[in-house]
Design a protein around this motif. Structure first.
Motif, short mmCIF file in Angstrom:
data_model
loop_
_atom_site.label_atom_id
_atom_site.label_comp_id
_atom_site.label_asym_id
_atom_site.label_seq_id
_atom_site.Cartn_x
_atom_site.Cartn_y
_atom_site.Cartn_z
N ASN A 84 -14.85 7.03 3.25
CA ASN A 84 -15.89 7.63 2.40
C ASN A 84 -16.35 6.71 1.28
O ASN A 84 -17.01 7.16 0.33
CB ASN A 84 -15.37 8.94 1.81
CG ASN A 84 -15.17 10.01 2.86
OD1 ASN A 84 -15.96 10.12 3.80
ND2 ASN A 84 -14.11 10.80 2.71
N GLU A 139 -12.76 2.92 -3.88
CA GLU A 139 -12.30 3.98 -2.97
C GLU A 139 -10.80 3.87 -2.73
O GLU A 139 -10.09 4.89 -2.65
CB GLU A 139 -13.06 3.89 -1.65
CG GLU A 139 -12.94 5.12 -0.77
CD GLU A 139 -13.70 6.32 -1.33
OE1 GLU A 139 -13.38 7.46 -0.93
OE2 GLU A 139 -14.62 6.12 -2.17
N ASP A 140 -10.32 2.65 -2.63
CA ASP A 140 -8.89 2.44 -2.42
C ASP A 140 -8.08 2.88 -3.63
O ASP A 140 -7.01 3.47 -3.48
CB ASP A 140 -8.63 0.96 -2.12
CG ASP A 140 -7.23 0.71 -1.62
OD1 ASP A 140 -6.85 1.26 -0.57
OD2 ASP A 140 -6.50 -0.04 -2.29
N ALA A 167 -8.46 5.65 5.14
CA ALA A 167 -8.50 6.16 3.77
C ALA A 167 -9.76 5.73 3.03
O ALA A 167 -10.12 6.32 2.01
CB ALA A 167 -7.27 5.70 3.00
N LEU A 168 -10.45 4.72 3.57
CA LEU A 168 -11.62 4.17 2.90
C LEU A 168 -12.93 4.58 3.56
O LEU A 168 -13.99 4.05 3.22
CB LEU A 168 -11.52 2.64 2.87
CG LEU A 168 -10.20 2.05 2.35
CD1 LEU A 168 -10.27 0.53 2.34
CD2 LEU A 168 -9.88 2.58 0.96
N LYS A 181 0.85 -1.19 0.00
CA LYS A 181 0.00 0.00 0.00
C LYS A 181 0.88 1.24 0.00
O LYS A 181 2.06 1.20 0.38
CB LYS A 181 -0.90 0.02 1.23
CG LYS A 181 -1.70 -1.26 1.47
CD LYS A 181 -2.61 -1.60 0.31
CE LYS A 181 -3.79 -0.67 0.20
NZ LYS A 181 -4.72 -1.08 -0.91
N TRP A 216 -0.70 4.70 4.34
CA TRP A 216 -2.07 4.19 4.15
C TRP A 216 -2.60 3.58 5.44
O TRP A 216 -1.87 2.94 6.21
CB TRP A 216 -2.08 3.13 3.04
CG TRP A 216 -3.44 2.59 2.73
CD1 TRP A 216 -4.29 3.05 1.78
CD2 TRP A 216 -4.10 1.48 3.36
NE1 TRP A 216 -5.45 2.30 1.76
CE2 TRP A 216 -5.36 1.33 2.73
CE3 TRP A 216 -3.77 0.60 4.39
CZ2 TRP A 216 -6.27 0.35 3.11
CZ3 TRP A 216 -4.68 -0.37 4.78
CH2 TRP A 216 -5.91 -0.50 4.13
N ASP A 241 -7.92 6.62 -3.60
CA ASP A 241 -6.94 7.07 -2.63
C ASP A 241 -5.53 6.98 -3.20
O ASP A 241 -4.71 7.90 -3.02
CB ASP A 241 -7.05 6.23 -1.35
CG ASP A 241 -5.94 6.53 -0.36
OD1 ASP A 241 -6.00 7.59 0.28
OD2 ASP A 241 -5.00 5.71 -0.26
N LYS A 289 -18.03 8.25 -8.45
CA LYS A 289 -16.74 7.74 -8.00
C LYS A 289 -16.05 6.95 -9.11
O LYS A 289 -14.82 7.05 -9.29
CB LYS A 289 -16.92 6.89 -6.75
CG LYS A 289 -17.20 7.70 -5.49
CD LYS A 289 -17.31 6.84 -4.27
CE LYS A 289 -17.48 7.69 -3.01
NZ LYS A 289 -16.26 8.43 -2.62
N GLU A 338 -5.02 9.72 -5.81
CA GLU A 338 -4.87 11.03 -5.18
C GLU A 338 -3.50 11.16 -4.53
O GLU A 338 -2.88 12.24 -4.57
CB GLU A 338 -5.99 11.23 -4.17
CG GLU A 338 -7.35 11.46 -4.85
CD GLU A 338 -8.53 11.28 -3.91
OE1 GLU A 338 -8.30 10.94 -2.72
OE2 GLU A 338 -9.67 11.48 -4.36
N TRP A 339 -3.00 10.08 -3.93
CA TRP A 339 -1.64 10.10 -3.38
C TRP A 339 -0.64 10.34 -4.50
O TRP A 339 0.29 11.14 -4.36
CB TRP A 339 -1.34 8.78 -2.69
CG TRP A 339 0.11 8.60 -2.37
CD1 TRP A 339 0.81 9.19 -1.35
CD2 TRP A 339 1.06 7.78 -3.08
NE1 TRP A 339 2.14 8.79 -1.38
CE2 TRP A 339 2.31 7.93 -2.43
CE3 TRP A 339 0.96 6.94 -4.19
CZ2 TRP A 339 3.46 7.28 -2.88
CZ3 TRP A 339 2.11 6.29 -4.63
CH2 TRP A 339 3.34 6.46 -3.98
#
Length: 390
Positions: free
Chosen positions: A34, A256-257, A31-32, A23, A27, A260, A49, A263-264
């Motif tokens: 939402n 969602e993961d 992070a999940l 990950k 992480w 994330d 999404k 976005e990272w």
């Protein structure tokens, strides 16, 4: 230098698997929070999404605006199969293979699709095929950009002409986000979330050039297509697939993961930063190999050595003299010892590859962890060699 005692420094995150991969740094399950759990992927929230995942993929990978990006079932394998079953057979195809996954695509083309005109161009583990043999100007082409199980990648796409008649299908699952893909030369690009960005498994990405879309809309394959392979309806591309309307029900937790991770990636500087991290990570292992006398890179040419899935051979003369069974046994015991110590998980060579080690160096791995790992590799080798000799 002989190391009788275990090293003191330990990798902070001992996750060096080639998939699912580590990950991203920092992480956690928070992070999940939402994630659209309990909601339909076809509801406004779910679709937004999925559409954002597509948009961020385009942004981070710098995918041309006129290429379609879709989220599809069954990971990278599903994405490659969709392309092969819907596009191949319109003209001759050159199939390239230099490791196990490329060999799998050859099997599909020759035995499952039974294509009349499939030329197979291969090389042994550690080498690239002769790319000069490929007729990318006139024939379709299927190849893996980065051979995950051999640690050998194509250095570039110069061997593919920009002006061509066929489609080029590229399995980029261990290359996307870590190596510079030449989009002008690629018509189908596939990858999975669980590699360079360390996302969760089961979902694949299918990226199509205008040429690939034209093939789908102008040619009907002479074979039945399962529902999850169908990309057209009434002779036209199903555009919804490339706008977040997935063929089957995706895991919104995995989505969602992936968001994330994307976005990272943007937060650290995007594609350039991801490539730089992978290059630096692989450099740690390659530099250690250069100064170590018991190990060698499976990729013989440094220009083709992967910066993600770094594959290594046991090269100690005394062990090699005992035969491949001894080499395989030592490598297996090293892997088990390091796992038991909690310093390196899942670093054995792929089951179809030559015996040895495989260390993931993608962007989510921290360089300091790889630096700590090298001392443990030396220690484990010395311990197991002594046991074997005794």
């Amino acid at each position: 230098m002989t190391r009788h005692h275990a090293p003191e420094a330990r990798p902070r995150a001992p996750y060096f698997s080639s998939g699912p991969c580590a990950k991203r740094p920092g992480w956690s399950l928070q992070a999940l929070e939402n994630a659209a759990l309990g909601r339909s992927h076809r509801a406004k929230l779910g679709k937004s999404k999925l559409a954002r995942a597509i948009d961020l993929t385009r942004s981070v990978l710098r995918v041309p605006d006129d290429y379609r990006i879709g989220i599809v079932p069954a990971s990278d394998t599903g994405a490659v199969e969709m392309a092969m079953w819907t596009m191949l057979g319109a003209r001759g195809v050159d199939m390239l293979a230099w490791e196990s996954f490329g060999e799998g695509w050859v099997t599909d083309a020759v035995k499952q699709l039974a294509l009349d005109d499939a030329r197979v161009i291969t090389a042994d583990y550690g080498f690239l095929p002769d790319l000069a043999q490929v007729d990318a100007a006139n024939r379709d082409v299927v190849f893996t950009w980065n051979g995950t199980t051999s640690g050998v990648r194509v250095p570039n796409a110069d061997w593919i002409p920009a002006a061509r008649e066929g489609v080029v299908i590229c399995d980029a699952t261990s290359a996307a986000f870590a190596q510079a893909l030449d989009w002008e030369k690629l018509d189908v690009v596939t990858f999975s979330w669980q590699k360079v960005l360390g996302g969760e498994a089961a979902h694949g990405m299918l990226i199509l050039s205008p040429r690939a879309v034209a093939r789908l809309e102008s040619w009907k394959p002479p074979r039945p297509l399962p529902k999850i392979f169908r990309l057209t309806k009434g002779g036209k591309l199903i555009e919804g697939i490339f706008a977040g309307e997935t063929i089957n029900t995706p895991s919104m937790l995995a989505v969602e993961d992936y968001l994330d991770a994307l976005e990272w990636a943007e937060s650290i500087g995007g594609l350039d930063a991801l490539i730089a991290r992978a290059d630096a990570n692989a450099g740690v292992i390659h530099e250690w190999v250069a100064r170590t006398d018991w190990v060698a890179n499976l990729a013989r040419d440094p220009a083709t050595a992967s910066n993600t899935s770094v594959c290594l051979m046991i090269d100690d003369p005394e062990i090699v003299a005992l035969g491949q069974d001894a080499v395989a046994a030592l490598a297996k015991k090293m892997v088990a010892r390091l796992d038991a110590e909690g310093v390196a998980y899942d670093i054995g060579a792929y089951r179809d590859a030559p015996p040895g080690l495989r260390i993931w160096c993608g962007a989510t791995v921290e360089r300091a962890d790889l630096e700590a790992l090298t001392a443990w590799l030396d220690w484990a080798f010395e311990q197991e060699k002594a046991t074997l000799a005794g």
